[in-house]
Design an enzyme around this catalytic site. Structure first.
Site, mmCIF file in Angstrom:
data_model
loop_
_atom_site.group_PDB
_atom_site.id
_atom_site.type_symbol
_atom_site.label_atom_id
_atom_site.label_comp_id
_atom_site.label_asym_id
_atom_site.label_seq_id
_atom_site.Cartn_x
_atom_site.Cartn_y
_atom_site.Cartn_z
ATOM 1 N N LYS B 694 0.660 -1.083 -0.165
ATOM 2 C CA LYS B 694 -0.023 0.069 0.104
ATOM 3 C C LYS B 694 0.865 1.065 0.194
ATOM 4 O O LYS B 694 0.402 2.379 0.071
ATOM 5 C CB LYS B 694 -1.047 0.006 1.014
ATOM 6 C CG LYS B 694 -1.942 -1.222 1.115
ATOM 7 C CD LYS B 694 -3.256 -0.583 1.860
ATOM 8 C CE LYS B 694 -3.104 -0.802 3.469
ATOM 9 N NZ LYS B 694 -4.253 -0.512 4.422
ATOM 10 N N GLY B 695 2.231 1.125 -0.144
ATOM 11 C CA GLY B 695 2.953 2.228 -0.052
ATOM 12 C C GLY B 695 3.431 2.690 1.432
ATOM 13 O O GLY B 695 2.631 2.520 2.163
ATOM 14 N N GLU B 698 5.855 7.417 2.530
ATOM 15 C CA GLU B 698 5.318 8.857 3.091
ATOM 16 C C GLU B 698 4.576 8.667 4.435
ATOM 17 O O GLU B 698 4.482 9.385 5.377
ATOM 18 C CB GLU B 698 4.734 9.483 2.019
ATOM 19 C CG GLU B 698 5.798 9.865 1.105
ATOM 20 C CD GLU B 698 4.937 10.296 -0.358
ATOM 21 O OE1 GLU B 698 4.925 11.535 -0.336
ATOM 22 O OE2 GLU B 698 4.644 9.545 -1.037
#
Lengths: 150, 731, 326
Positions: B694-695, B698
């Site tokens: 999902k990333g 950041e």
């Protein structure tokens, strides 16, 4: 594994030890070489020696000759007095492992060992390094054996 | 993910490029040895707005070693073809040396090219520029905002009016800079009409396209090479003016040109996270059930481009409430254009929303975690879409347990250890799961090794390593047998290395390509009468350690090498691709975290020291745990900086950035960074992308600053609504 | 960086000759090279004095200490005599700069270092220190790190050295060698307030060489220490700092040496604080009362209005640390 850089990223190596044909008063050229050393004059980058007619009409900036040992190899060069040890390593010796993060002593990315002590190479003038032993990140490993810092 | 056994993915491997980096062998942009390269140094405008009335270059040109000084008075016209891609915001991008206007303090007004770096640097200081100076407008508080972008659902004003509890809060966040350790640098070389640049960029394709547009070239006349990037955090997401300047200098002098920005120039040359004023009104009932939130946010942009970022997302979807209104305005100022900086949007919005919830919790006497639980949405209320996966509540539970949240002082300013006031705080973090199309090519050679190539980039997250892991497992090879290459615009195309998209997008393309190669090899084997696998159903064959075999019968199989050699095949190749998220999307995709912080605040001196931070992440599959830990630690350090130290200061009299250097712009040092811990919830999100990720890059920074700010409140009873929180705010 | 000639000297006679001809001495070079790169400093000739025999730390007859000008910051901080006799000095040094800089920089160079004011360091900004008469951009500019004491209408720049604060507190003296021979200056007279001549920072004459800093003997037992208050834990100049040395005998403070840093255009000795302490018994109440006048005469600027209060609290905290909590 992928430790090699892609061929595309690495241009063919250059021969950077071209001496000039005759020393002139306008360009300061080292008059001696050392074993394993690289002879450079104030106007040489990456192997192409530029004659006085190419690079400004005024007198060259004062340069000095300095002999120092880098990672065990003795090198003698003549450089513009303004050259930092960091730029000497990166631009003249091709030792790019020490980094220029700020060029002002504020980040530590340029740290090298001079006679065994940590210093900021960015605030060190190359011409002051007569007779010293410099160790860079490239010179820390013992063959295949990485230094604990690495 | 795949029928293949997982050996590399999920294993805590060290970086495949680690040795290269720690022995100083990895070449960054300024370090490529390009034959004959000379040096360029930019001259920066020393006014904040106005016109150049004269440029005197005589002293500079007379300095030994200086070859040329280029400026608007002698530069050729550059086409600057339209290029609204390449992450150029709406507006009119800066055109280098094409006119006499100065739009911000530090704008490039000339470039000096010389045979030595010392001569170029000194030459730049000898260029005398005179200006017709105007007083610039650089103060967010004083300038006129543009028209708002708005969002609304329900009736926010009515929702507020009917709430038992209402809060009206204004927060300010200072401008921050990315401060990657590697200064931006470009080496440009022309071969006829073909341009090659070795560049620091997070998007080789984007830089290629921008250079092509600036110089009026065909895309395939430009090549961008960037194998290693020394940190980016977003500052490399677009092609900045110094890049065409380097290329221009190379063309005008007929020599390859190396141009490296000074640290000072990084403060006006490559973008920043804009400063904000963010006003939040919220209404809830006495149990903390939110009814309405009204968000009004203003941030800086330049006078020539309208920079926008995803500031609206968290306010619309993080918590459940029927009424939301948002008004988002950019304020044109005489500054350079901002650029996305790690977690752009949510890193700012979360500070506000999570602080506000903490204020509400304190007001109502409800535990901050409990308050959030009471407002957990069943679906994305801004779109009506179901969550693909959302395990934020689990993050709260695990985090509270592991952090010892039950030991948190229930009353602010109630725990003291000597001179130190101790407090704990928490916050939720969120970042949307972006994905973009990507391609890769995969080649399996007859010697049983493989090469994978894709344009991409690695600015530190470890793209080389994580993608080698994916490829190794999908091809059934050891890590050592796979070479992964990136950072060349000649490689198959990808989107930018940013937005936490790379693993999901490029990784999926790599997976696809490797799957195709493996299947080709299997097909070859099962149809080859001389193969031990002849006649086996293809879906029953797996690859492991360079060998194809029947899934539960390893003895029956053969090595790739033998298979290919016997069939006179020197290689098997395939192109892999990932086409991006489905359109329209059927789910709402986000990564989440719960961040917990404990601080000690000096009771009389006001100094804030972070004692420990814990992040619990719901980010889907973790491809590379060691790298993930590095990301989390980095995000936490970034959050400490954002909360307590980082602040780009502008002198509004002339627009100069006053603290443009690493001695004066403060990032955390080692001694500021204490016990940092990361926990990843196990599992994957198979709706998001083929890898189930999902990333991560950041979301790890979102929520850190408010967790710290909330801990400061718990420690001191003082609520600071301006970042960074300084000692003087707590005296 | 302006071009310059470079020469090395091996004794003080050679050095003075070069200095008399206009050469600029360079030892550690950490300030000078930095400012030369910014073109704030433009020496025509650098005279490398790092080979001069000024590298000793010696005990003086009556129990004081003499630190050679070329002793590096890290050498001085590690020196056993310094650490045991005057921990305020070793602490001030260790809280300064970075390990790399401390290995390079010398004691003589450290007290000669120039302000960190960013307007001073930027040749495009108005600065009376750099160019007398051009104005002071810091007065109405960003001045959070600037001075509140010893300022003038012409200059508000803080002196950045930490060890200078310790030297000021201990009433050190600076030994100088010039063409006319040796002389000694009290530290209080060595660093100059800006007044109307902010370009004059030290009472050093052209070509004079610093040979040593001498710390006088102080009655024993002496407890001392340095407190540095700054936004981050390390590697930053002081918001405020305090150097304190106390001689307590028979339960009574007999001698008190107190100076503050981060707040003055020069290290700020606090005689009013010192006088309040002498003859009194250490106590929390004493520390609080003693610092009442610590910020006397302060002229805060727009961005450092917190400094007078922070200064008092800093001195009070360090008095407690050195004097012991009661």
């Amino acid at each position: 594994m992928s430790t090699d850089l892609p061929e595309s990223a690495v241009p063919p190596p250059t021969d950077s030890s071209e001496p000039s044909s005759a020393p002139t008063r306008r360009t300061f050229i080292a008059t001696s070489t050392a074993v394993g050393g690289v002879v450079l004059a104030g106007g040489v980058i990456g192997g192409t020696l530029l004659g006085p007619e190419e690079a400004g009409a005024a007198a060259a900036a004062p340069s000095s000759r300095v002999s120092l040992t880098v990672n065990g190899t003795r090198r003698t060069v003549t450089v513009d007095n303004r050259t930092s040890l960091l730029d000497l390593l990166r631009e003249y010796f091709g030792l790019t492992g020490s980094k220029k993060g700020c060029n002002a002593g504020a980040c530590g990315a340029c740290t090298v060992l001079v006679d065994g002590h940590r210093v900021n190479a960015c605030l060190t003038l190359a011409v002051r390094m007569e007779g010293v032993e410099v160790t860079t990140i490239e010179g820390l490993a013992d063959g295949d054996q990485l230094h604990p810092l690495q | 993910m795949s029928p293949q056994p997982q050996a590399a993915v999920g294993a805590p491997l060290s970086r495949v490029d680690g040795r290269l980096k720690v022995t100083g062998q990895a070449l960054y942009a300024a370090e490529h040895d390009v034959d004959g390269a000379v040096h360029a140094v930019i001259v920066d405008a020393s006014i904040g707005r106005g016109r150049i009335t004269s440029i005197d270059t005589r002293d500079a040109e007379a300095h030994r070693g200086v070859l040329r000084v280029i400026h608007h008075g002698n530069a050729p016209r550059l086409p600057y073809r339209d290029n609204s891609g390449s992450n150029n915001p709406a507006g009119r991008r800066l055109r280098v040396f094409q006119d006499d206007r100065v739009l911000f303090h530090g704008q490039p007004v000339a470039v000096v090219v010389a045979t030595t770096l010392e001569a170029a640097q000194h030459g730049a200081s000898l260029v005398k520029v005179e200006y017709d100076a105007e007083r610039p407008s650089t103060d967010l508080a004083e300038a006129e905002p543009g028209e708002p972008t708005t969002y609304a659902r329900g009736d926010a004003e009515a929702g507020l009016r009917s709430s038992d509890v209402r809060l009206e809060l204004t927060y300010h966040l200072a401008r921050n800079h990315h401060n990657a350790m590697e200064p931006h640098a470009t080496i440009a070389r022309w071969d006829g009409n073909r341009l090659t640049v070795w560049d620091k960029t997070q998007w080789v394709m984007g830089t290629r396209d921008e250079l092509a547009a600036v110089f009026g070239l065909a895309q395939d006349s430009v090549r961008v090479i960037s194998p290693f990037v020394g940190g980016g955090f977003g500052s490399g997401l677009r092609c900045w003016p110094h890049v065409p300047i380097a290329a221009l200098a190379a063309r005008e002098t007929g020599r390859p040109v190396k141009l490296v920005l000074s640290r000072k120039q990084m403060y006006f040359g490559v973008g920043f996270r804009p400063s904000y004023e963010y006003r939040l009104r919220l209404g809830s009932d006495r149990r903390g059930r939110l009814a309405a939130m009204v968000h009004e946010m203003d941030h800086e942009t330049s006078s020539y481009e309208t920079f926008v970022e995803g500031i609206l997302d968290p306010g619309r979807m993080l918590y459940s409430m029927p009424h939301v209104r948002q008004a988002y305005r950019t304020v044109p100022l005489d500054v350079s254009t901002p650029i996305w900086m790690r977690g752009p949007g949510p890193a700012t919005a979360s500070y506000v929303i999570e602080s506000a919830l903490d204020e509400l919790a304190n007001e109502l006497g409800i535990d901050p975690i409990e308050l959030r639980r009471r407002n957990e949405p069943a679906e994305d209320e801004s779109s009506g879409l179901p969550w693909s996966t959302r395990r934020l509540r689990e993050c709260y539970t695990v985090g509270a347990r592991e952090f010892g949240w039950d030991r948190r002082p229930t009353r602010p300013r109630s725990r003291r250890e000597g001179d130190w006031l101790i407090g704990m705080g928490m916050a939720a973090g969120v970042y949307h799961t972006a994905r973009m199309p990507a391609e890769a090519r995969v080649r399996l050679d007859a010697d049983g090794t493989a090469v994978v190539e894709t344009a991409s980039s690695d600015m530190g997250p470890g793209t080389y390593t994580s993608h080698t892991q994916v490829a190794a497992d999908a091809l059934g090879l050891t890590m050592r047998a796979v070479t992964f290459r990136l950072g060349d615009s000649l490689y198959p195309q990808t989107g930018p290395h940013g937005g936490s998209m790379t693993m999901a997008s490029v990784g999926s393309a790599v997976l696809d390509g490797c799957n195709r190669v493996r299947r080709q090899a299997i097909e070859l084997a099962v149809e080859d009468e001389e193969s031990p696998l002849y006649g086996v159903a293809a879906e029953d064959v797996v690859a492991r350690s360079g060998r194809l075999h029947v899934r539960n019968n390893p003895a029956r199989g053969e090595a790739y090498q033998r298979l290919l050699t016997r069939n006179n095949r020197s290689r098997i190749e395939a192109r892999g691709s990932y086409t991006g998220p489905s359109s329209p999307e059927r789910h709402s995709f986000h990564a989440y975290n719960a961040t917990f912080a404990e601080v000690a605040v000096d009771a009389t001196l006001g100094l804030v020291r972070v004692r420990r931070i814990l992040g619990v992440y719901d980010a889907g599959r973790i491809i590379s745990p060691k790298l993930a830990d590095s990301q989390a630690i980095g995000g936490m350090v970034g959050g400490i900086g954002q909360a307590l130290l980082e602040h780009t200061v502008t002198d509004h009299r002339d627009g100069r950035i006053v603290n443009a250097g690493l001695a004066d712009y403060l990032v955390p040092v080692n001694a500021d960074v204490p016990d940092l811990r990361a926990i990843y919830l196990e599992g994957e999100d198979m709706e998001a992308d083929p890898l189930g990720v999902k990333g991560l890059g950041e979301v790890v920074m979102v929520g850190v600053a408010p967790a710290i700010a909330n801990a400061v409140f718990n420690a001191t009873g003082r609520r600071v609504r301006d970042l960074p929180i300084t000692a003087e705010a707590l005296l | 960086m302006y071009p310059f000639a470079y020469t090395r000297v091996s004794d003080t006679r050679e050095a003075l000759n070069a200095g008399r001809r206009g050469g600029r001495y360079i030892a550690g070079g950490t300030t000078l090279v930095d400012l030369m790169r910014e073109t704030v400093e433009r020496p025509e000739t650098l005279v490398d004095i790092s080979g001069l025999p000024l590298r000793e730390v010696t005990a003086t007859e009556r129990g004081g200490l003499r630190i050679g000008a070329l002793v590096t910051m890290s050498q001085a901080a590690a020196d056993r005599k310094v650490r045991s006799l005057y921990p305020v000095i070793s602490e001030a040094l260790e809280l300064s700069a970075s390990a790399q800089l401390r290995n390079m920089a010398t004691i003589g160079g450290n007290i000669m270092q120039r302000t960190r004011c960013t307007y001073f360091r930027d040749v495009t900004a108005a600065c009376n220190k750099r160019e007398p008469g051009s104005g002071c951009a810091a007065r109405e500019g960003f001045n959070r790190m600037h001075a509140i004491l010893g300022t003038s209408d012409d200059c508000v720049a803080t002196h950045p050295s930490d060890v200078a604060v310790a030297f000021a507190a201990l009433e050190a003296s600076v030994h100088l060698l010039g063409p006319d021979g040796e002389r000694t200056l009290p530290f209080a007279d060595f660093l100059l307030r800006p007044g109307s001549t902010p370009n004059r920072e030290q009472a050093v004459q052209r070509g004079e060489l610093i040979t040593a800093v001498e710390i006088p003997a102080l009655p024993r037992p002496l407890r001392s220490g340095y407190l540095k208050v700054r936004d981050r834990q390390s590697y930053e100049f002081a918001l405020t700092s305090a150097a304190v040395a106390l001689h307590v005998s028979g339960g009574v403070i007999r001698e008190a040496k107190v100076a503050a840093g981060g707040v003055g255009t020069v290290p700020w000795k606090l005689p009013a604080v010192e006088q309040h302490l002498v003859g009194e018994r250490p106590s929390e109440a004493l520390w609080a009362a003693a610092v009442a006048r610590a910020a006397e005469g302060a002229r805060p600027l727009r961005h450092n209005r917190f400094k007078p209060e922070l200064l008092q609290r800093t001195v009070e905290r360090q008095l407690r640390i050195v004097g012991g909590t009661k």
